[in-house]
Design an enzyme around this catalytic site. Structure first.
Site, PDB file in Angstrom:
ATOM      1  N   GLY B  72      27.589 -68.550 -25.237  1.00  0.00           N
ATOM      2  CA  GLY B  72      26.146 -68.751 -25.384  1.00  0.00           C
ATOM      3  C   GLY B  72      25.634 -68.275 -26.731  1.00  0.00           C
ATOM      4  N   ASN B 153      17.226 -62.997 -18.938  1.00  0.00           N
ATOM      5  CA  ASN B 153      18.432 -62.328 -18.448  1.00  0.00           C
ATOM      6  C   ASN B 153      18.156 -60.980 -17.790  1.00  0.00           C
ATOM      7  OD1 ASN B 153      17.750 -61.976 -21.279  1.00  0.00           O
ATOM      8  ND2 ASN B 153      19.438 -60.531 -21.367  1.00  0.00           N
ATOM      9  N   GLN B 181      21.422 -68.053 -18.451  1.00  0.00           N
ATOM     10  CA  GLN B 181      21.257 -67.485 -17.101  1.00  0.00           C
ATOM     11  C   GLN B 181      20.927 -68.552 -16.060  1.00  0.00           C
ATOM     12  OE1 GLN B 181      21.835 -64.376 -16.163  1.00  0.00           O
ATOM     13  NE2 GLN B 181      22.223 -63.580 -18.217  1.00  0.00           N
ATOM     14  N   SER B 201      26.866 -70.711 -21.085  1.00  0.00           N
ATOM     15  CA  SER B 201      28.022 -69.822 -21.181  1.00  0.00           C
ATOM     16  C   SER B 201      28.768 -69.812 -19.853  1.00  0.00           C
ATOM     17  CB  SER B 201      27.529 -68.417 -21.530  1.00  0.00           C
ATOM     18  OG  SER B 201      28.619 -67.533 -21.533  1.00  0.00           O
ATOM     19  N   HIS B 203      31.018 -67.839 -18.407  1.00  0.00           N
ATOM     20  CA  HIS B 203      31.270 -66.653 -17.567  1.00  0.00           C
ATOM     21  C   HIS B 203      30.061 -66.221 -16.749  1.00  0.00           C
ATOM     22  CE1 HIS B 203      29.505 -63.184 -19.910  1.00  0.00           C
ATOM     23  NE2 HIS B 203      29.438 -64.129 -20.806  1.00  0.00           N
ATOM     24  N   THR B 239      41.196 -75.845 -33.143  1.00  0.00           N
ATOM     25  CA  THR B 239      41.789 -76.391 -31.925  1.00  0.00           C
ATOM     26  C   THR B 239      41.036 -75.891 -30.702  1.00  0.00           C
ATOM     27  OG1 THR B 239      43.921 -76.566 -32.982  1.00  0.00           O
ATOM     28  CG2 THR B 239      43.932 -76.499 -30.579  1.00  0.00           C
ATOM     29  N   CYS B 327      19.077 -45.196 -23.138  1.00  0.00           N
ATOM     30  CA  CYS B 327      20.403 -44.599 -23.105  1.00  0.00           C
ATOM     31  C   CYS B 327      21.505 -45.631 -22.900  1.00  0.00           C
ATOM     32  CB  CYS B 327      20.475 -43.554 -22.014  1.00  0.00           C
ATOM     33  SG  CYS B 327      19.925 -41.960 -22.614  1.00  0.00           S
TER      34      CYS B 327
END
Lengths: 145, 395
Positions: B72, B153, B181, B201, B203, B239, B327
């Site tokens: 993506g 997302n 998404q 994308s 995955h 390729t 964090c």
């Protein structure tokens, strides 16, 4: 556990020592701010010149909670002047290291201890030892920006 | 090791059976190069053509409108930089986007700004939805591109893509959507929705990692992205990653089968989690509109606690989640998405994202709702921020 935390950090995060507050604390130190994402508050009970008991409350990430827990363990039962020698590096070493992005949490722990001792001296009307003065000045961006 | 409850499907999904079954034979025996003229090469070329066809038809496109990419992020980079370049050639250097795009879009736009482009980032309001009238009002004579994500997302809000497409077509401006998404989760028809370019994308819909695609409508000029051989009609040399491409096509075909029914089941679990949290835990905020929302997205802020410690406590209970706290991002600021919907930083630090899919079960939802209140109150009990909030409330 996630974020590259050591086994010791994981242990102190999962089972933090000395969590809570102390009624009639002799010294209370609070550092950090919620906007930056971490606040530590340390409560001290002082008998003579020895830290006889200590508790902490922390708003923050796993490293912030683990460093608070470790720092309280390291000063419990120690004379004040020894507690003031606690460095963030010593806390990090005791935890077998922290990821670089989390080092500021250990600075916060050191500062919280110093702020609590400074509060103790102020409450007693005594001059605040030089060692209590924070080296960070509260500028979070300086450490983790 | 105890069973893991995976509720982080917006980060990545498990590789599905359909993808594995399609990939393994290609890895094992169909190793030919699709550009070779011998029979092994031609077998590979056939597999490639078949995969392209499947992917195209799943979004209502033609096979020659699909360009394979590494994912993506690459598709976003390609679409935005190349359409911007074409715009600049005509003296058009204004781009419209939103404040809560993925960094693949936002950072690409930042770079374009440095080379003289002007970018208007639309407000996404408290509900996390772009207003089409505001988008139309932002259009200028020199606008060369509109790029608005299909679904966010982090907070899962689904944008009015068909309406945006209609406005852009009316004004003759290319419209790109980062649909990473959404593809495989929501029905998409690029023709009906008047989408000119779309990023996806694999995955995110149980395909392999490292493979994605850019759809670019016929008639939109797309300049070369990677110079090299004649692959992807000369626009992206190198390729082809055939095993991943075949896995992606099989995964997407599988995801589109029975999508409605699956989405309903996943949305029911989502709603049970949101309702369960709102009813049982005080001082929480649901982030993003509840109606126009991806079926699997839960995003909630817990006041008085910090998100990373929350997700690590969940991890100790075997639940995989994510957070938009500073964090977790390695910076001082919490998620730009949460700030874009107007949350104060101290509240945004306490965000938790749970993203479900059809692999999750009602029992897992029960378990989550069982352990979460205790984790939250445990962290609040040791939080000076919470203590202050409660003190203020009692006064």
């Amino acid at each position: 556990m996630a974020m590259g935390y050591s086994e010791k950090v994981r242990d102190h995060f999962a089972n933090p020592r000395n969590v809570g507050k102390l009624d009639n604390a002799d010294g209370i130190g609070e550092v950090g701010n919620a906007v930056c994402g971490d606040i530590m508050k340390i409560y001290l009970k002082i008998d003579g010149d020895v830290i006889s008991d200590v508790r902490f409350n922390t708003f923050g990430c796993g490293a912030a909670i683990a460093t608070s827990s470790m720092a309280t363990e390291m000063i419990k039962g120690k004379p004040i002047d020894e507690a003031l020698k606690l460095t963030n590096r010593a806390v990090v070493e005791a935890l077998d290291g922290l990821p670089p992005a989390k080092l500021h949490c250990s600075v916060l722990a050191e500062q919280a201890v110093k702020a609590a001792v400074a509060d103790y001296y102020q409450k007693k009307g005594l001059p605040v030892p030089e060692e209590c003065v924070s080296s960070c000045g509260g500028d979070c961006a300086h450490c983790c920006g | 090791m105890e069973k893991i409850i995976y509720m982080d499907n917006a980060a990545t999904t498990s590789t599905g059976r359909a993808a594995l079954d399609a990939m393994i034979p290609v890895l094992e025996k169909d190793y030919g190069n699709p550009s070779s003229l011998h029979q092994l090469g031609q077998q590979a070329a056939d597999l490639l053509a078949d995969a392209r066809k499947k992917i195209a038809s799943s979004i209502g496109a033609q096979p020659d409108e699909i360009y394979f990419t590494s994912g993506g992020t690459e598709a976003d980079n390609w679409a935005i930089t190349q359409i911007a370049r074409a715009g600049a050639e005509k003296g058009k250097k204004h781009i419209i986007s939103t404040a809560f795009e993925h960094h693949a879009v936002l950072h690409t736009l930042k770079r374009l700004e440095k080379s003289g482009f002007t970018v208007t980032l639309l407000d996404v309001h408290k509900d996390g939805i772009v207003r089409v009238d505001e988008l139309e009002a932002a259009i200028r004579p020199d606008t060369c591109l509109v790029t608005v994500m299909y679904a966010n997302n982090e907070i899962g809000t689904v944008q009015p893509i068909a309406e945006i497409g209609a406005v852009c077509r009316k004004h003759g401006i290319p419209f790109h959507t980062d649909a990473v998404q959404a593809v495989g989760h929501l029905p998409i028809d690029v023709q009906k929705e008047k989408i000119d370019l779309l990023s996806m994308s694999a995955h995110k819909f149980h395909g392999p990692k490292g493979i994605g695609a850019l759809y670019c409508r016929r008639g939109i000029r797309l300049t070369n992205f990677i110079e090299g051989g004649a692959q992807e009609r000369g626009k992206r040399g190198g390729t082809e990653n055939l095993p991943a491409i075949c896995g992606m096509a099989a995964a997407l075909e599988d995801a589109c089968k029975g999508m409605d029914e699956r989405a309903k089941r996943v949305a029911a679990m989502r709603d049970r989690i949101i309702d369960g949290i709102v009813q049982n835990i005080p001082h929480v905020l649901v982030n993003g509109d509840r109606e126009h929302r991806l079926p699997g997205n839960v995003n909630i802020c817990f006041e008085g606690i910090e998100g990373e410690s929350l997700l690590l406590r969940l991890d100790l209970e075997g639940i995989c989640a994510s957070s938009g706290s500073a964090c977790t991002s390695g910076s001082l600021d919490p998620s730009h998405v949460l700030l874009a919907i107007g949350l104060p930083k101290e509240v945004a630090h306490g965000s938790l994202r749970l993203t479900l899919d059809e692999g999750n079960t009602e029992q897992e939802v029960d378990y989550l709702l069982h352990v979460l209140p205790g984790i939250v109150s445990g962290l609040r009990d040791m939080s000076p921020v919470w203590e202050e909030m409660m003190a203020a409330e009692n006064n």
